[in-house]
Write an enzyme that holds these catalytic residues in place. Sequence first.
Site, PDB file in Angstrom:
ATOM      1  N   LYS A  33      -9.650   2.406   1.735  1.00  0.00           N
ATOM      2  CA  LYS A  33      -8.890   1.336   1.072  1.00  0.00           C
ATOM      3  C   LYS A  33      -8.744   0.145   2.018  1.00  0.00           C
ATOM      4  O   LYS A  33      -8.556   0.328   3.225  1.00  0.00           O
ATOM      5  CB  LYS A  33      -7.519   1.885   0.657  1.00  0.00           C
ATOM      6  CG  LYS A  33      -6.682   0.933  -0.185  1.00  0.00           C
ATOM      7  CD  LYS A  33      -5.377   1.598  -0.626  1.00  0.00           C
ATOM      8  CE  LYS A  33      -4.515   0.674  -1.467  1.00  0.00           C
ATOM      9  NZ  LYS A  33      -3.251   1.328  -1.887  1.00  0.00           N
ATOM     10  N   SER A  72      -2.121   1.162  -6.797  1.00  0.00           N
ATOM     11  CA  SER A  72      -2.979   0.144  -6.227  1.00  0.00           C
ATOM     12  C   SER A  72      -4.286   0.672  -5.640  1.00  0.00           C
ATOM     13  O   SER A  72      -5.219  -0.099  -5.457  1.00  0.00           O
ATOM     14  CB  SER A  72      -2.215  -0.609  -5.139  1.00  0.00           C
ATOM     15  OG  SER A  72      -1.871   0.247  -4.071  1.00  0.00           O
ATOM     16  N   SER A  84       0.653   4.954  -5.728  1.00  0.00           N
ATOM     17  CA  SER A  84      -0.661   4.317  -5.662  1.00  0.00           C
ATOM     18  C   SER A  84      -1.850   5.211  -5.350  1.00  0.00           C
ATOM     19  O   SER A  84      -2.987   4.777  -5.483  1.00  0.00           O
ATOM     20  CB  SER A  84      -0.642   3.192  -4.634  1.00  0.00           C
ATOM     21  OG  SER A  84      -0.155   2.033  -5.239  1.00  0.00           O
TER      22      SER A  84
HETATM   23  N1  GLN Z   1       2.875   0.174  -8.520  1.00  0.00           N
HETATM   24  C1  GLN Z   1       3.849   0.298  -7.489  1.00  0.00           C
HETATM   25  C2  GLN Z   1       4.122  -1.061  -6.882  1.00  0.00           C
HETATM   26  O1  GLN Z   1       3.571  -1.987  -7.337  1.00  0.00           O
HETATM   27  C3  GLN Z   1       3.404   1.274  -6.435  1.00  0.00           C
HETATM   28  C4  GLN Z   1       2.341   0.728  -5.592  1.00  0.00           C
HETATM   29  C5  GLN Z   1       2.022   1.579  -4.411  1.00  0.00           C
HETATM   30  O2  GLN Z   1       2.272   2.778  -4.389  1.00  0.00           O
HETATM   31  N2  GLN Z   1       1.476   0.945  -3.402  1.00  0.00           N
HETATM   32  O3  GLN Z   1       4.875  -1.208  -5.974  1.00  0.00           O
END
Ligand code: GLN
Length: 446
Positions: free
Chosen positions: A52, A127, A151
């Site tokens: 990532k 994400s 995410s």
């Molecule tokens: N969708 C959540 C956010 O926008 C979690 C994202 C994540 O785990 N990085 O914060």
Amino acid sequence: TNEAFSRIEKLDGDVQAFLALDKDNALKRAEELETIPAEERGPLFGLPIGVKDNIVTEGIETTCASKILKGFIPIYDATVVKKLRDAGMITVGKLNMDEFAMGSSNENSAFKTTKNPWNLNHVPGGSSGASAASVAAGEVPFSLGSDTGGSIRQPAAYCGVVGMKPTYGRVSRYGLVAYASSLDQIGPITRNVYDNALLLEAIAGVDPNDSTSADVPVPNYASSLNGDIKGLRVAVPKEFLGEGVSEEVRQSIYSALEVLKGLGATVEEVSLPHSKYALAAYYILASSEASSNLSRFDGIRYGFRAEGVKNLMELYKETRAQGFGEEVKLRIMLGTYSLSAGTYDAYYKKAQQVRTLIKEDYDKVFENYDVIVGPTAPTAAFKIGDNIDDPMTMYANDILTIPINLAGVPAISIPCGFHEGLPLGLQIIGKHFDEETIYRAAYAYE
Ligand code: GLN
């Protein structure tokens, strides 16, 4: 590694998972590895992996899918990347994401939207959407994601692969670009549970460069995978199957529970009464930490710098105005507000108190049960564009994964059926530092 690059060449025009490829170095390294004698090769030796783009890689551009980091070439490897190398793995490239890991669909990337390989009109989740999509498409057999509020697990569910968010502190965050430091964890995404266990073992462990990494022995996870879960005590929180969870998701969980019972597990309903406050608490805490963490992107130290400015203050302002996307700005403002004198007690402090209550809910259930089971997400992957103008619906998507980060416990998402051609995920949550039991249960179910 050759095979990975040829799959990427063939499929990534559609899937759009990779932001950068490191082909020459990867092939060179693959050749070098050939000289290592067989007896020195571990189970992951010579295998390709995608990383990532919020995990720093020496010499390879790392952008967090943000314009503000365009051109940033790190001068060191994250601890996890170093550990992959020690295991003989080959990093083939960097994977798209929502900008600074803020999002649930990959639509917040400044560069492109990754597609769900099962249906290119749908999101891969986020994400770590591209980390899941690249594995689901067979471009790479392994990837690393990060999970602050879901995410790793939500994209794993949407793409029909296996994703583990380890216990907070299990894996070093050194070299992970911080979003919300008290919640962030790096974890493995793979095609099956066995591979996942191998990869977690390779990246886990205490690290002198991360004071929040825990000095807890790392078990040999794969060796305990024998399919036997007789007597396993499974808790099913009623809050995880209530309002907002779609009928097809509920049905898939009921069938999964039958499978677990058939394997000799006992299944009982429990309550996690503070679950309903998790989303609100998370968005205050995560945004607060983000507003502080992202202050380092000032146009001086990393990547992009605005041009044509008159003084230093204007340089900061213009760089940040042009460099950050809308969602990131929204969260910086929300976080700055929550941390301000006058609002701190009402928001930030209150959210921290709620966090403690949520953690206590989990501690209590784990006094009598080995794992907690439920869905990973309330629906299957939604269509690209469907939620982008509706932040509340987008945020509500993480309702089943966020409490786990607040509690700091580990959880996995594994495939458990399909709805209209799109995969659904089963989430298995464990006690602090007990990823082993999660893997045993997941392997038996799989
Ligand atoms: N969708 C959540 C956010 O926008 C979690 C994202 C994540 O785990 N990085 O914060």
